[in-house]
Design a protein around this motif. Structure first.
Motif, PDB file in Angstrom:
ATOM      1  N   LYS A   1       2.626   1.791  -3.339  1.00 42.12           N
ATOM      2  CA  LYS A   1       1.703   2.338  -4.257  1.00 42.12           C
ATOM      3  C   LYS A   1       1.337   3.388  -4.362  1.00 42.12           C
ATOM      4  O   LYS A   1       0.969   4.451  -5.313  1.00 42.12           O
ATOM      5  CB  LYS A   1       0.653   1.274  -4.566  1.00 42.12           C
ATOM      6  N   ASN A   2       1.261   4.149  -2.988  1.00 42.30           N
ATOM      7  CA  ASN A   2       0.560   5.456  -2.700  1.00 42.30           C
ATOM      8  C   ASN A   2       1.554   6.512  -2.088  1.00 42.30           C
ATOM      9  O   ASN A   2       1.248   7.793  -2.566  1.00 42.30           O
ATOM     10  CB  ASN A   2      -0.690   5.393  -1.837  1.00 42.30           C
ATOM     11  N   TYR A   3       2.661   6.274  -1.497  1.00 40.57           N
ATOM     12  CA  TYR A   3       3.264   7.344  -0.697  1.00 40.57           C
ATOM     13  C   TYR A   3       4.720   7.269  -0.963  1.00 40.57           C
ATOM     14  O   TYR A   3       5.446   8.306  -0.847  1.00 40.57           O
ATOM     15  CB  TYR A   3       3.136   7.443   0.708  1.00 40.57           C
TER      16      TYR A   3
ATOM     17  N   HIS B   1       0.745  -1.214  -0.193  1.00 42.51           N
ATOM     18  CA  HIS B   1      -0.093  -0.004   0.088  1.00 42.51           C
ATOM     19  C   HIS B   1       0.856   1.254   0.264  1.00 42.51           C
ATOM     20  O   HIS B   1       0.619   2.213  -0.867  1.00 42.51           O
ATOM     21  CB  HIS B   1      -0.985  -0.017   1.243  1.00 42.51           C
TER      22      HIS B   1
END
Length: 168
Positions: free
Chosen positions: A120-122, A117
Motif C-alpha cells: 500500500k505504501n512503497y 503495508h
C-alpha cells in the motif's frame, strides 16, 4: 513455437515497440505465417495491436511485459528491503525480482501485515523505478491491486509469460 513462446515476439519488438514480421521470422527461426498466427493470438490477448498502417505494436500490457523481461535479464535491479512497519527496522529479507517477490508471498517468508503495508505504501515506486512496470505501479496506486492475493495473481500472470522468455 508453443503458446508461451509466442510471447518471444515481445522481445523482438524494436525501440518503438513495433514488431516487424520478416525480422521476427528471421530472429526466431520460424516462418512468417507462424509469426502472423502468434501475432493474432497476442492481439486477441491484448498484448499487441494492429495500427492503421498495417503494423503491429505492443499495447501497454505488451510494453509492461517487455520491461519485466528486460529487467529480469539484466540482473542489476536494486533490491527492495522489507522493513518492520512499526519500527522501520529491516526484516532480514529482500528481493530484486518478481520471481523472488512471488516466492516471498507464496511461502509466507514475511508476515502478511508487513507485506500489505509495503504494497500500500512503497511497492509501486520500486516497481516503477526498478522494474519499469508502469502498469503494475498504476494498478497499485489506483487500488486495483490492493491485496497480497491481487499482487500474487498479477505476478503469476507475468511470470507465466516471462518464465519462458527469461530461460530462452
Amino acid at each position: 513455437m508453443t503458446y508461451k513462446t509466442a510471447y518471444k515476439l515481445i522481445t523482438v519488438a524494436d525501440e518503438n515497440n513495433t514488431i516487424d514480421i520478416a525480422k521476427a521470422s528471421q530472429l526466431l527461426g520460424v516462418s512468417p505465417s507462424t509469426i502472423r498466427k502468434y501475432i493474432q493470438q497476442l492481439v486477441s490477448e491484448g498484448v499487441v495491436e494492429k495500427t492503421g498502417e498495417g503494423k503491429y505494436v505492443l499495447t501497454r500490457l505488451g510494453v509492461s511485459i517487455k520491461k519485466v523481461v528486460n529487467a529480469s535479464t539484466l540482473k542489476k535491479t536494486p533490491s527492495y528491503v522489507i522493513t518492520e512497519t512499526s519500527t522501520g527496522q529491516p526484516v532480514p529479507l529482500s528481493f530484486n525480482s518478481y520471481e523472488q517477490l512471488y516466492a516471498i508471498i507464496t511461502y509466507q517468508l514475511a508476515p502478511r501485515d508487513i507485506l500489505e503495508h509495503h504494497l500500500k505504501n512503497y511497492l509501486a515506486e520500486w516497481v516503477r523505478s526498478s522494474i519499469g512496470d508502469e502498469m503494475l505501479a498504476e494498478k497499485i496506486v489506483k487500488g486495483e491491486i490492493a491485496t497480497i492475493e491481487d499482487l500474487k495473481k498479477y505476478l503469476e500472470f507475468i511470470l507465466s509469460i516471462t518464465g519462458s522468455l527469461i530461460n530462452r
